[in-house]
Write a protein that holds these residues in place. Structure first.
Motif, PDB file in Angstrom:
ATOM      1  N   ARG A  94       4.833 -10.585  42.970  1.00 12.91           N
ATOM      2  CA  ARG A  94       3.560 -11.243  42.645  1.00 12.91           C
ATOM      3  C   ARG A  94       2.379 -10.287  42.766  1.00 12.91           C
ATOM      4  O   ARG A  94       1.333 -10.510  42.155  1.00 12.91           O
ATOM      5  CB  ARG A  94       3.345 -12.458  43.553  1.00 12.91           C
ATOM      6  CG  ARG A  94       4.290 -13.616  43.241  1.00 12.91           C
ATOM      7  CD  ARG A  94       3.848 -14.913  43.888  1.00 12.91           C
ATOM      8  NE  ARG A  94       3.923 -14.865  45.344  1.00 12.91           N
ATOM      9  CZ  ARG A  94       2.891 -15.003  46.156  1.00 12.91           C
ATOM     10  NH1 ARG A  94       1.685 -15.177  45.670  1.00 12.91           N
ATOM     11  NH2 ARG A  94       3.061 -14.946  47.463  1.00 12.91           N
ATOM     12  N   ALA A  95       2.546  -9.229  43.551  1.00 15.39           N
ATOM     13  CA  ALA A  95       1.464  -8.263  43.731  1.00 15.39           C
ATOM     14  C   ALA A  95       1.391  -7.234  42.605  1.00 15.39           C
ATOM     15  O   ALA A  95       0.433  -6.455  42.539  1.00 15.39           O
ATOM     16  CB  ALA A  95       1.635  -7.545  45.068  1.00 15.39           C
ATOM     17  N   ILE A  97       0.594  -5.608  39.060  1.00 14.19           N
ATOM     18  CA  ILE A  97      -0.466  -5.854  38.090  1.00 14.19           C
ATOM     19  C   ILE A  97       0.137  -6.311  36.760  1.00 14.19           C
ATOM     20  O   ILE A  97       1.323  -6.149  36.499  1.00 14.19           O
ATOM     21  CB  ILE A  97      -1.326  -4.593  37.869  1.00 14.19           C
ATOM     22  CG1 ILE A  97      -0.461  -3.431  37.387  1.00 14.19           C
ATOM     23  CG2 ILE A  97      -2.089  -4.226  39.124  1.00 14.19           C
ATOM     24  CD1 ILE A  97      -1.261  -2.204  36.967  1.00 14.19           C
ATOM     25  N   ASP A 101      -4.923  -6.855  34.067  1.00 10.65           N
ATOM     26  CA  ASP A 101      -5.573  -6.098  35.137  1.00 10.65           C
ATOM     27  C   ASP A 101      -6.024  -4.703  34.711  1.00 10.65           C
ATOM     28  O   ASP A 101      -6.731  -4.035  35.457  1.00 10.65           O
ATOM     29  CB  ASP A 101      -4.619  -5.955  36.327  1.00 10.65           C
ATOM     30  CG  ASP A 101      -4.327  -7.289  36.985  1.00 10.65           C
ATOM     31  OD1 ASP A 101      -5.287  -7.969  37.382  1.00 10.65           O
ATOM     32  OD2 ASP A 101      -3.144  -7.649  37.083  1.00 10.65           O
ATOM     33  N   GLN A 281      -7.682  -3.756  40.974  1.00  9.56           N
ATOM     34  CA  GLN A 281      -7.004  -5.036  40.805  1.00  9.56           C
ATOM     35  C   GLN A 281      -5.698  -5.084  41.600  1.00  9.56           C
ATOM     36  O   GLN A 281      -5.345  -6.123  42.169  1.00  9.56           O
ATOM     37  CB  GLN A 281      -6.720  -5.297  39.320  1.00  9.56           C
ATOM     38  CG  GLN A 281      -7.955  -5.262  38.426  1.00  9.56           C
ATOM     39  CD  GLN A 281      -9.015  -6.271  38.840  1.00  9.56           C
ATOM     40  OE1 GLN A 281      -8.699  -7.315  39.398  1.00  9.56           O
ATOM     41  NE2 GLN A 281     -10.276  -5.965  38.574  1.00  9.56           N
ATOM     42  N   GLN A 284      -6.404  -5.657  45.349  1.00  8.51           N
ATOM     43  CA  GLN A 284      -6.801  -7.044  45.584  1.00  8.51           C
ATOM     44  C   GLN A 284      -5.601  -7.981  45.521  1.00  8.51           C
ATOM     45  O   GLN A 284      -5.458  -8.901  46.339  1.00  8.51           O
ATOM     46  CB  GLN A 284      -7.846  -7.473  44.553  1.00  8.51           C
ATOM     47  CG  GLN A 284      -8.395  -8.882  44.775  1.00  8.51           C
ATOM     48  CD  GLN A 284      -9.083  -9.023  46.119  1.00  8.51           C
ATOM     49  OE1 GLN A 284     -10.036  -8.301  46.418  1.00  8.51           O
ATOM     50  NE2 GLN A 284      -8.597  -9.934  46.952  1.00  8.51           N
ATOM     51  N   ARG A 285      -4.719  -7.734  44.565  1.00  7.22           N
ATOM     52  CA  ARG A 285      -3.535  -8.591  44.438  1.00  7.22           C
ATOM     53  C   ARG A 285      -2.647  -8.473  45.679  1.00  7.22           C
ATOM     54  O   ARG A 285      -2.156  -9.481  46.205  1.00  7.22           O
ATOM     55  CB  ARG A 285      -2.741  -8.217  43.182  1.00  7.22           C
ATOM     56  CG  ARG A 285      -3.437  -8.549  41.875  1.00  7.22           C
ATOM     57  CD  ARG A 285      -2.555  -8.195  40.687  1.00  7.22           C
ATOM     58  NE  ARG A 285      -1.412  -9.093  40.592  1.00  7.22           N
ATOM     59  CZ  ARG A 285      -1.417 -10.251  39.918  1.00  7.22           C
ATOM     60  NH1 ARG A 285      -2.518 -10.658  39.297  1.00  7.22           N
ATOM     61  NH2 ARG A 285      -0.333 -11.004  39.877  1.00  7.22           N
ATOM     62  N   ASP A 288      -4.247 -10.244  48.603  1.00  7.85           N
ATOM     63  CA  ASP A 288      -4.116 -11.696  48.448  1.00  7.85           C
ATOM     64  C   ASP A 288      -2.720 -12.157  48.863  1.00  7.85           C
ATOM     65  O   ASP A 288      -2.572 -13.164  49.581  1.00  7.85           O
ATOM     66  CB  ASP A 288      -4.377 -12.094  46.988  1.00  7.85           C
ATOM     67  CG  ASP A 288      -5.856 -12.058  46.629  1.00  7.85           C
ATOM     68  OD1 ASP A 288      -6.691 -12.011  47.554  1.00  7.85           O
ATOM     69  OD2 ASP A 288      -6.176 -12.052  45.419  1.00  7.85           O
ATOM     70  N   VAL A 289      -1.710 -11.437  48.424  1.00 11.37           N
ATOM     71  CA  VAL A 289      -0.334 -11.825  48.758  1.00 11.37           C
ATOM     72  C   VAL A 289      -0.107 -11.762  50.259  1.00 11.37           C
ATOM     73  O   VAL A 289       0.471 -12.680  50.858  1.00 11.37           O
ATOM     74  CB  VAL A 289       0.666 -10.912  48.018  1.00 11.37           C
ATOM     75  CG1 VAL A 289       2.070 -11.075  48.594  1.00 11.37           C
ATOM     76  CG2 VAL A 289       0.673 -11.221  46.530  1.00 11.37           C
ATOM     77  N   THR A 294      -2.790 -16.792  46.323  1.00 10.74           N
ATOM     78  CA  THR A 294      -2.212 -16.525  45.009  1.00 10.74           C
ATOM     79  C   THR A 294      -3.126 -15.579  44.246  1.00 10.74           C
ATOM     80  O   THR A 294      -4.315 -15.889  44.067  1.00 10.74           O
ATOM     81  CB  THR A 294      -2.036 -17.833  44.211  1.00 10.74           C
ATOM     82  OG1 THR A 294      -1.172 -18.703  44.941  1.00 10.74           O
ATOM     83  CG2 THR A 294      -1.451 -17.549  42.839  1.00 10.74           C
ATOM     84  N   PRO A 295      -2.624 -14.419  43.800  1.00 12.91           N
ATOM     85  CA  PRO A 295      -3.480 -13.491  43.071  1.00 12.91           C
ATOM     86  C   PRO A 295      -4.039 -14.115  41.792  1.00 12.91           C
ATOM     87  O   PRO A 295      -3.382 -14.943  41.152  1.00 12.91           O
ATOM     88  CB  PRO A 295      -2.530 -12.322  42.743  1.00 12.91           C
ATOM     89  CG  PRO A 295      -1.439 -12.422  43.748  1.00 12.91           C
ATOM     90  CD  PRO A 295      -1.263 -13.890  44.013  1.00 12.91           C
ATOM     91  N   SER A 296      -5.242 -13.721  41.443  1.00  7.86           N
ATOM     92  CA  SER A 296      -5.876 -14.250  40.236  1.00  7.86           C
ATOM     93  C   SER A 296      -5.123 -13.771  39.003  1.00  7.86           C
ATOM     94  O   SER A 296      -4.719 -12.624  38.907  1.00  7.86           O
ATOM     95  CB  SER A 296      -7.336 -13.783  40.172  1.00  7.86           C
ATOM     96  OG  SER A 296      -7.909 -14.141  38.914  1.00  7.86           O
TER      97      SER A 296
END
Length: 303
Positions: A94-95, A97, A101, A281, A284-285, A288-289, A294-296
């Motif tokens: 999920r992290a 890109i 991105d 990006q 940030q991902r 978030d994880v 949940t990454p944007s």
């Protein structure tokens, strides 16, 4: 005529002392209260002494009434902060890109295709994988070339790992998210920082005997993560009798015991704006994880 009796001395007329009773006198209410108070104080002193000699836990349970908790328990053992969660395989995926991105017309490829770039990566008429294969007299410099477009730039991950790739004309982008041992990651970051000095220019000898000149220059990255290192690697030589120049940008961002790794470039050079977007990006991902968010799916700002 009777003879008068002689007078008794004064002390002999004093009545005999009263007999002292051996039975203790009855205690009144005030006396009993005083004695009970003294016993209580003595018991309290003994409990305090036991606490000083290691019986603090017993004293706390005894002295506290029902439903009460001694104040000392709340101040002597402060709560420790919860450790950050470990990166999972799903979290690593999920992290990663996406096309959204990074700028330009990058197309995402399957992970299996990206992994195959280490063995064969055709850019125009140049096989970049073969172009990067060779020997160097400096092991640290050869290690860098061997790890380009590979999953071992920072060594073997100790935990979760995920990888993806993108292509655009004669350029490629390899992106990895992985967890490492702290000590291994420390050593790898030190090694990367040393390369612009120890491997600023060196010669790579190819399998066919041809020589390639390699230059390593430090580059700036966005201020993301706990630590970061950027490099530009330029390889010049002949491929099939034709001169060729392969330019690659390397970016590593550390977040705790995890890191994102980017290798991007090709025969047309490095898209620096793409690298910056991937760093921003991507960091940030991953953050978030790790925070359970949940990454944007739609980043709104590019450089």
């Amino acid at each position: 005529m009777s003879t008068p009796r002689p007078s008794m001395p004064a002390e002999s007329r004093t009545p005999p002392p009263a007999r002292v009773s051996r039975r203790p006198a009855a205690e009144g209410p005030a006396v009993r209260t005083t004695r009970l108070l003294a016993v209580s104080l003595a018991a309290g002193a003994l409990c305090a002494s036991a606490a000083c000699s290691g019986g603090a836990g017993t004293e706390s349970r005894t002295a506290a009434g029902p439903g009460e908790r001694p104040a000392v328990a709340a101040t002597t053992t402060p709560a420790s902060p919860s450790p950050s969660p470990a990166l999972t395989e799903e979290g690593a995926r999920r992290a990663l890109i996406t096309e959204a991105d990074i700028e330009d017309a990058w197309n995402r490829v399957e992970p299996a295709t990206a992994r195959a770039w280490r063995d064969r990566m055709l850019l125009g008429k140049v096989d970049a994988a073969r172009f990067l294969t060779g020997k160097s007299d400096v092991p640290e410099c050869r290690r860098l070339v061997d790890a380009l477009f590979d999953e071992t730039l920072l060594g073997r991950p100790s935990g979760a790992s995920a990888l993806t790739g993108f292509e655009q004309d004669d350029s490629r982008l390899l992106y990895q998210v992985a967890a490492y041992r702290n000590t291994d990651l420390d050593a790898s970051m030190r090694w990367l920082r040393s390369l612009p000095q120890s491997c600023d220019s060196f010669t790579l000898t190819g399998d066919g005997g041809g020589e390639r000149t390699v230059e390593v220059v430090e580059t700036a990255l966005p201020d993301e993560g706990d630590a970061r290192q950027g490099l530009t690697v330029t390889v010049r030589g002949d491929d099939g009798g034709e001169p060729a120049t392969l330019t690659l940008g390397v970016a590593v961002v550390r977040i705790g015991a995890n890191a994102i790794t980017i290798t991007q470039g090709g025969l047309d050079g490095v898209e620096e704006s793409t690298t910056r977007s991937a760093v921003r990006q991507g960091a940030q991902r991953l953050e978030d994880v790790l925070a359970g968010r949940t990454p944007s799916a739609d980043p709104s700002v590019f450089d």
